[in-house]
Design a protein around this motif. Structure first.
Motif, PDB file in Angstrom:
ATOM      1  N   ARG A  44       0.817  -1.216   0.000  1.00 12.47           N
ATOM      2  CA  ARG A  44       0.000   0.000   0.000  1.00 12.47           C
ATOM      3  C   ARG A  44       0.851   1.266   0.000  1.00 12.47           C
ATOM      4  NH1 ARG A  44      -2.015   3.001   4.153  1.00 12.47           N
ATOM      5  NH2 ARG A  44      -1.178   1.509   5.667  1.00 12.47           N
ATOM      6  N   LEU A  45       2.031   1.251   0.679  1.00 11.17           N
ATOM      7  CA  LEU A  45       2.847   2.454   0.808  1.00 11.17           C
ATOM      8  C   LEU A  45       3.942   2.552  -0.249  1.00 11.17           C
ATOM      9  CD1 LEU A  45       3.243   2.558   4.700  1.00 11.17           C
ATOM     10  CD2 LEU A  45       1.617   3.820   3.274  1.00 11.17           C
ATOM     11  N   ASP A  46       3.955   1.641  -1.243  1.00 12.10           N
ATOM     12  CA  ASP A  46       5.029   1.658  -2.241  1.00 12.10           C
ATOM     13  C   ASP A  46       5.065   2.978  -3.016  1.00 12.10           C
ATOM     14  OD1 ASP A  46       5.670  -0.814  -1.395  1.00 12.10           O
ATOM     15  OD2 ASP A  46       5.304  -1.858  -3.279  1.00 12.10           O
ATOM     16  N   THR A  47       3.897   3.476  -3.379  1.00 19.88           N
ATOM     17  CA  THR A  47       3.848   4.712  -4.173  1.00 19.88           C
ATOM     18  C   THR A  47       4.415   5.889  -3.390  1.00 19.88           C
ATOM     19  OG1 THR A  47       1.880   3.906  -5.332  1.00 19.88           O
ATOM     20  CG2 THR A  47       2.344   6.266  -5.467  1.00 19.88           C
ATOM     21  N   GLU A  48       4.091   5.952  -2.091  1.00 17.89           N
ATOM     22  CA  GLU A  48       4.587   7.038  -1.251  1.00 17.89           C
ATOM     23  C   GLU A  48       6.102   6.948  -1.091  1.00 17.89           C
ATOM     24  OE1 GLU A  48       4.068   8.622   3.371  1.00 17.89           O
ATOM     25  OE2 GLU A  48       2.655   7.169   2.505  1.00 17.89           O
ATOM     26  N   VAL A  49       6.634   5.720  -0.904  1.00 12.34           N
ATOM     27  CA  VAL A  49       8.076   5.546  -0.746  1.00 12.34           C
ATOM     28  C   VAL A  49       8.794   5.957  -2.028  1.00 12.34           C
ATOM     29  CG1 VAL A  49       9.912   3.850  -0.448  1.00 12.34           C
ATOM     30  CG2 VAL A  49       7.880   3.774   1.012  1.00 12.34           C
ATOM     31  N   LEU A  50       8.261   5.546  -3.170  1.00 14.98           N
ATOM     32  CA  LEU A  50       8.901   5.879  -4.441  1.00 14.98           C
ATOM     33  C   LEU A  50       8.875   7.385  -4.681  1.00 14.98           C
ATOM     34  CD1 LEU A  50       7.524   2.992  -6.711  1.00 14.98           C
ATOM     35  CD2 LEU A  50       9.853   3.263  -5.848  1.00 14.98           C
TER      36      LEU A  50
END
Length: 714
Positions: free
Chosen positions: A565-571
């Motif tokens: 779920r948080l992959d987009t925010e990390v990227l």
């Protein structure tokens, strides 16, 4: 010499008639040398008629299921009534005297159908027309024995298997036949009338429709087949020249029911000799040859051999042997005569048996609360578990004398009160007519100073154990269950995916000069140092915050691929905390596991034990509580195989600790090739199961408990 008709034979001689009508006795070893081949063929054909036996082919047996206590008692009572195993009725109008009678009947029930018995429906075919037959098998075991089919029911009639016959001598009428006929029976044949030997007279119980046992003349005391009389065998006056079916074979040693086993072990071979089957008038093989004289005037009965000059006088020799055997038996009976036990002797025997029973539980269940005894102890439990197994009944005469009614107390209720008066136990009245034991002083001097004595080796028909060396009952013995006391370690491995391999396979990631193979498995403790090494080598630590890692293309593509779920925010940020990165990489790897025993040095011995890691996360032992039959709770345990725990041994321990029935069956939905077994015990037994698992090295966090009685998961 041309034999025209074989009239009868035993294991030693054959009575026959030649073409001219001359009748003679011929040694059995000479039969095939001189008999007409066609006559021999027809004789053997008439003695055993070939058919397709009921269990010649493997039946379709459904999964086993435990039997409710009430159903087990009802079925056992049906067996007792059908086969006339009930002892002669006595005047038990006194409520106190009924306790002893109840205990005796409970022992008989347990001997016929142990409380661990399970049942399953089956279908098979029978007869030359392959008629479909359905019924029920009853699988159980007695202490120290393997689990086997003990009974099978067809059309509301119970049939014992050979395993039950070997344990309960005399419960069926016994018929004898030559060994080669037995071999035909074990191929699915019926027993024909000419095949009946050692009579007439035949057993009085072998009437039309009766269930009978069949043994060979070579081993006359060991039944090897079970069948149903098609004629009134007991009324036969002669079998010479007779034709037709005598017994329809239902089951034999060697068929598929005999070989059926939950553990997959082969069927047990028949014993060489059994006591009890020869006690009701059945004579030794070969004795019947003395009655094979053709006419009264032919007293010596010789056989003219091929040269026509020599004769073999057999009748007198066999008669002489019979007299010698009878004399030997009379002498043996004289030796067995013993003095009658006095009331004082019987009282002492019962008191010592109780002390022995308590000491046995103390010695075999040292770590258990109250040494495995669950209070209050009922009168029937005390008699069947703490007294009768430890009575010093070495002979049938002593077994007959050692009865509670022959003590000075006359009944179990007064016996318990006498123990209470001696301050060995504490008792309490229940329901106005039964006395129970609510506590035992295990530190009492009589119990502590008690010296075990040698116990007899036989077992009575009623199921009372008369001993096995110095142990009369099986127990929670570590020698019979290798899982008790084991120490386990759960090892979790991880296999990197192809996209993660660059983080692990760089030549500089390990001190080794070569990279690990692509199928190499890593422990979680090994992954974090590798990730730190990769971060330092690629200079990915943030200049302003050492806890943050700057993403490079490899990490961005291999780890943060959008599945979380948080992959987009990390990227979007371009950085990630170091600990979160390590957790994300571990989660992206394929899990493997291995459960191994820890050696004495504290190290896992997976290499020595040959344990190969298995794919997937480590399973948990599952304890399920659910309601059956309205309001009855049962406890199920599954997933034991991965922790090297034998389901059968665990079920046996839970049966004793929980004082209820327990069984093992295949978990529904598991593969037949690699079945998962499930233990079921009556009652809400979560705590008892957890303690049993702890003894076997299973930690609480490895156990999952599902309570379906409340509709929630804990």
């Amino acid at each position: 010499m041309n034999i025209h008709q074989v009239m009868a034979w035993s294991s030693d001689v054959v009575a026959c008639r030649d073409g001219s009508g001359q009748r003679s006795l011929l040694p059995i070893g000479c039969l095939e040398a001189v008999i007409d081949r066609q006559t021999l063929h027809h004789t053997r054909r008439d003695m055993a008629h070939l058919e397709d036996g009921m269990f010649k082919k493997k039946p379709n047996v459904k999964p086993l299921a435990p039997i409710r206590s009430s159903d087990r008692r009802k079925t056992a009572d049906q067996i007792i009534a059908e086969y006339g195993l009930e002892k002669s009725a006595k005047d038990d109008t006194n409520a106190e005297d009924k306790a002893a009678a109840t205990a005796e009947r409970a022992n008989l029930r347990n001997s016929l159908l142990p409380d661990n018995v399970q049942s399953a429906r089956f279908t098979t075919t029978h007869g030359p027309d392959l008629r479909q037959v359905s019924g029920t098998v009853y699988v159980g075991k007695h202490p120290g024995e393997e689990e086997r089919v003990l009974w099978f029911k067809i059309e509301d009639r119970m049939y014992p298997t050979v395993y039950t016959l070997w344990r309960h001598p005399g419960i069926l009428p016994l018929l004898l036949t030559p060994n080669f006929v037995v071999q035909k029976l074990q191929g699915g044949a019926d027993l024909m009338t000419p095949g009946l030997q050692n009579g007439p007279p035949f057993p009085t119980g072998a009437k039309r429709g009766a269930v009978v046992a069949i043994a060979s003349l070579e081993k006359p005391s060991v039944p090897v087949a079970v069948g149903t009389c098609l004629i009134d065998v007991s009324a036969l006056q002669e079998v010479q020249g007779a034709r037709g079916h005598a017994v329809q074979t239902m089951h034999w040693a060697g068929d598929e029911i005999w070989s059926y086993s939950i553990s997959g072990k082969p069927g047990q071979n028949s014993p060489e000799e059994l006591e009890g089957w020869m006690d009701d008038g059945v004579e030794e093989a070969g004795v019947q040859a003395a009655e094979l004289t053709i006419d009264d005037e032919e007293d010596e009965g010789g056989v003219t051999l091929a040269n026509g000059n020599e004769t073999v006088p057999l009748a007198k020799e066999v008669t002489s042997n019979l007299d010698e055997e009878q004399g030997t038996e009379d002498q043996q009976e004289d030796k067995e005569e013993e003095k009658q036990l006095t009331t004082k002797d019987i009282d002492a025997a019962f008191r010592n048996a109780f002390l022995y029973g308590i000491r046995h539980y103390m010695d075999t269940n040292k770590s258990e609360r109250n040494h495995g005894l669950v209070f209050p102890l009922t009168q029937s439990f005390i008699m069947s578990n703490l007294v009768q197994p430890f009575l010093p009944a070495y002979t049938p005469s002593e077994a007959s004398s050692l009865q509670i009614k022959k003590t000075s107390w006359k009944n179990i209720k007064k016996f318990i009160k006498a123990l209470d008066k001696a301050k060995i136990v504490k008792s309490k009245e229940r329901d106005g007519h039964e006395t129970t034991i609510i506590d035992i002083d295990f530190a009492d001097k009589e119990i502590q100073d008690f010296k075990p004595y040698r116990l007899p080796k036989k077992e009575t028909q009623a199921g009372t154990l008369l001993g096995r060396g110095e142990k009369a009952t099986t127990s929670n013995d570590t020698s019979s269950d290798s899982s008790i006391g084991q120490k386990l370690q759960k090892l979790e491995y991880y296999k990197p995916s192809a996209r993660l391999l660059p983080l692990f396979t760089s030549p500089n990631t390990t001190p080794s000069t070569s990279s690990p193979p692509k199928d190499h498995l890593y422990l979680a403790s090994e992954i974090r140092p590798l990730i730190n090494h990769y971060i330092e080598r690629e200079s990915l630590l943030s200049a302003t915050n050492k806890r943050l890692v700057t993403l490079n293309p490899t990490l961005a593509n291999a780890v943060f691929d959008g599945t979380a779920r948080l992959d987009t925010e990390v990227l979007a940020k371009g950085t990630v905390p170091r600990d979160a990165l390590a957790d994300r990489i571990v989660a992206a790897c394929a899990p493997y596991h291995a459960i191994v025993r820890i050696g004495n040095n504290g190290a896992a011995q997976e290499a020595q034990a040959g344990v190969k890691p298995k794919a997937g996360p480590a399973p948990k032992v599952r304890i399920t509580l659910e309601t059956r039959s309205g309001n009855k709770t049962v406890t199920k345990v599954s997933g034991l195989e991965g922790y090297m725990i034998g389901p059968v041994a665990l079920a046996e321990e839970l049966r004793k600790v929980c004082a209820g029935s327990a069984g093992v069956e295949q978990l529904q939905g598991s593969s037949p090739r690699n079945p998962v077994m499930e233990v079921m015990v009556q009652g809400p037994q979560r705590e008892a199961v957890m303690k049993a698992l702890e003894r076997r090295g299973v930690r609480g966090q490895w156990v999952e408990v599902v309570d379906k009685t409340k509709g929630k998961k804990r």
